[in-house]
Scaffold this motif. Structure first.
Motif, PDB file in Angstrom:
ATOM      1  N   UNK A  57       0.824  -1.202   0.000  1.00 32.21           N
ATOM      2  CA  UNK A  57       0.000   0.000   0.000  1.00 32.21           C
ATOM      3  C   UNK A  57       0.865   1.262   0.000  1.00 32.21           C
ATOM      4  N   UNK A  58       2.072   1.149   0.503  1.00 36.64           N
ATOM      5  CA  UNK A  58       2.927   2.319   0.618  1.00 36.64           C
ATOM      6  C   UNK A  58       3.207   3.020  -0.690  1.00 36.64           C
ATOM      7  N   UNK A  59       3.115   2.298  -1.803  1.00 33.47           N
ATOM      8  CA  UNK A  59       3.419   2.918  -3.088  1.00 33.47           C
ATOM      9  C   UNK A  59       2.363   3.929  -3.509  1.00 33.47           C
ATOM     10  N   UNK A  60       1.177   3.875  -2.877  1.00 35.26           N
ATOM     11  CA  UNK A  60       0.103   4.769  -3.295  1.00 35.26           C
ATOM     12  C   UNK A  60       0.285   6.180  -2.747  1.00 35.26           C
ATOM     13  N   UNK A  61       0.828   6.315  -1.568  1.00 33.27           N
ATOM     14  CA  UNK A  61       1.129   7.626  -1.006  1.00 33.27           C
ATOM     15  C   UNK A  61       2.506   7.549  -0.359  1.00 33.27           C
ATOM     16  N   UNK A  63      -4.249  20.377  -0.725  1.00 40.64           N
ATOM     17  CA  UNK A  63      -4.208  18.914  -0.737  1.00 40.64           C
ATOM     18  C   UNK A  63      -3.700  18.385   0.593  1.00 40.64           C
ATOM     19  N   UNK A  64      -4.343  17.357   1.092  1.00 42.10           N
ATOM     20  CA  UNK A  64      -3.915  16.632   2.283  1.00 42.10           C
ATOM     21  C   UNK A  64      -3.776  15.164   1.928  1.00 42.10           C
ATOM     22  N   UNK A  65      -2.658  14.576   2.321  1.00 44.59           N
ATOM     23  CA  UNK A  65      -2.453  13.135   2.179  1.00 44.59           C
ATOM     24  C   UNK A  65      -2.118  12.584   3.553  1.00 44.59           C
ATOM     25  N   UNK A  66      -2.687  11.438   3.901  1.00 48.82           N
ATOM     26  CA  UNK A  66      -2.377  10.845   5.196  1.00 48.82           C
ATOM     27  C   UNK A  66      -2.333   9.330   5.064  1.00 48.82           C
ATOM     28  N   UNK A  67      -1.332   8.742   5.708  1.00 51.52           N
ATOM     29  CA  UNK A  67      -1.136   7.295   5.693  1.00 51.52           C
ATOM     30  C   UNK A  67      -1.157   6.802   7.135  1.00 51.52           C
ATOM     31  N   UNK A  95       1.755   9.062   8.933  1.00 48.53           N
ATOM     32  CA  UNK A  95       2.490  10.082   8.201  1.00 48.53           C
ATOM     33  C   UNK A  95       1.494  10.884   7.360  1.00 48.53           C
ATOM     34  N   UNK A  96       1.792  12.150   7.166  1.00 49.65           N
ATOM     35  CA  UNK A  96       0.883  13.007   6.387  1.00 49.65           C
ATOM     36  C   UNK A  96       1.689  14.068   5.669  1.00 49.65           C
TER      37      UNK A  96
END
Length: 230
Positions: free
Chosen positions: A128-132, A184-188, A224-225
């Motif tokens: 899944x890490x490759x997506x964000x 934009x916000x990305x969060x893992x 992580x974000x």
């Protein structure tokens, strides 16, 4: 049954921030509500999953906003499943006003866990890490201490997905919100937080107008974000 679900919200004034706009955490709540309801209508909601001793876990979320709703705006939230795979389910969203103008889009990745073991049933975090891909902010900045409290907990007794976002956004000075906004916000999400767990919150600039962030426990990131400003 239609593939695309439609859910309606009203931007109530008591949910606004000091600028009179819906906040990113509130948008996160809208998304989770729509995802849960859409899944429930199709036999994969909270109660259905509980009967199977499983639960949905939000693993990745990216929100991109063109414009933020303001007080009393009517919000049409569309959601649909984009892909069902062995490792994850991806879900997409569009937020629009009553006339069809788009406020923003979001994409999320969900996995199912066994509620007894708290272990993923169909999840590979490395895959899944490759997506964000977000750089480790904890290596670049000192952390601000925080402990998980009652108001941070969800129905499962774990750190609420939206609370991660709230605490990370609080790392920014309010003056930044007066003149700019997050595009934009990305969060893992990497592991669960529990009541009383001591955390450190980190923020580091990774590029002009972009900051990477992390929430860590004992030096290891549980989340992580990254945010991009405009």
């Amino acid at each position: 049954m239609e593939k695309v679900g439609l859910f309606h919200f009203v931007a109530e004034p008591y949910l606004m921030d000091f600028r009179g706009r819906v906040t990113l955490p509130m948008i996160g709540n809208y998304l989770i509500h729509a995802a849960s309801s859409h899944a429930g209508e199709r036999g994969f909601g909270f109660n259905d999953m509980s009967e199977r001793h499983t639960a949905w876990v939000l693993s990745r979320l990216a929100i991109e906003m063109k414009e933020y709703p303001t007080a009393f705006d009517k919000i049409n939230l569309y959601t649909w499943i984009d892909e069902v795979g062995r490792l994850f389910t991806s879900r997409c969203f569009e937020l629009a006003d009553e006339n069809g103008k788009t406020f923003g889009f979001a994409r999320s990745i969900w996995a199912a866990i066994d509620v007894e073991t708290r272990r993923p049933t169909l999840l590979d975090i490395e895959a899944l890490g490759k997506y964000i891909k977000i750089m480790p902010a904890e290596n670049k900045a000192e952390g601000i201490p925080y402990s998980i409290k009652y108001s941070d907990l969800d129905i499962n007794g774990h750190f609420n997905s939206v609370k991660y976002i709230e605490h990370l956004l609080d790392l920014f000075d309010i003056d930044q919100f007066k003149t700019r906004e997050i595009g934009r916000l990305e969060i893992a999400y990497q592991s669960e937080g529990k009541q009383g767990m001591p955390l450190t919150l980190h923020k580091a600039e990774s590029a002009p107008d972009k900051q990477d962030m992390a929430i860590c426990h004992e030096g290891k990131a549980i989340c992580r974000a990254a945010v991009t400003w405009r």
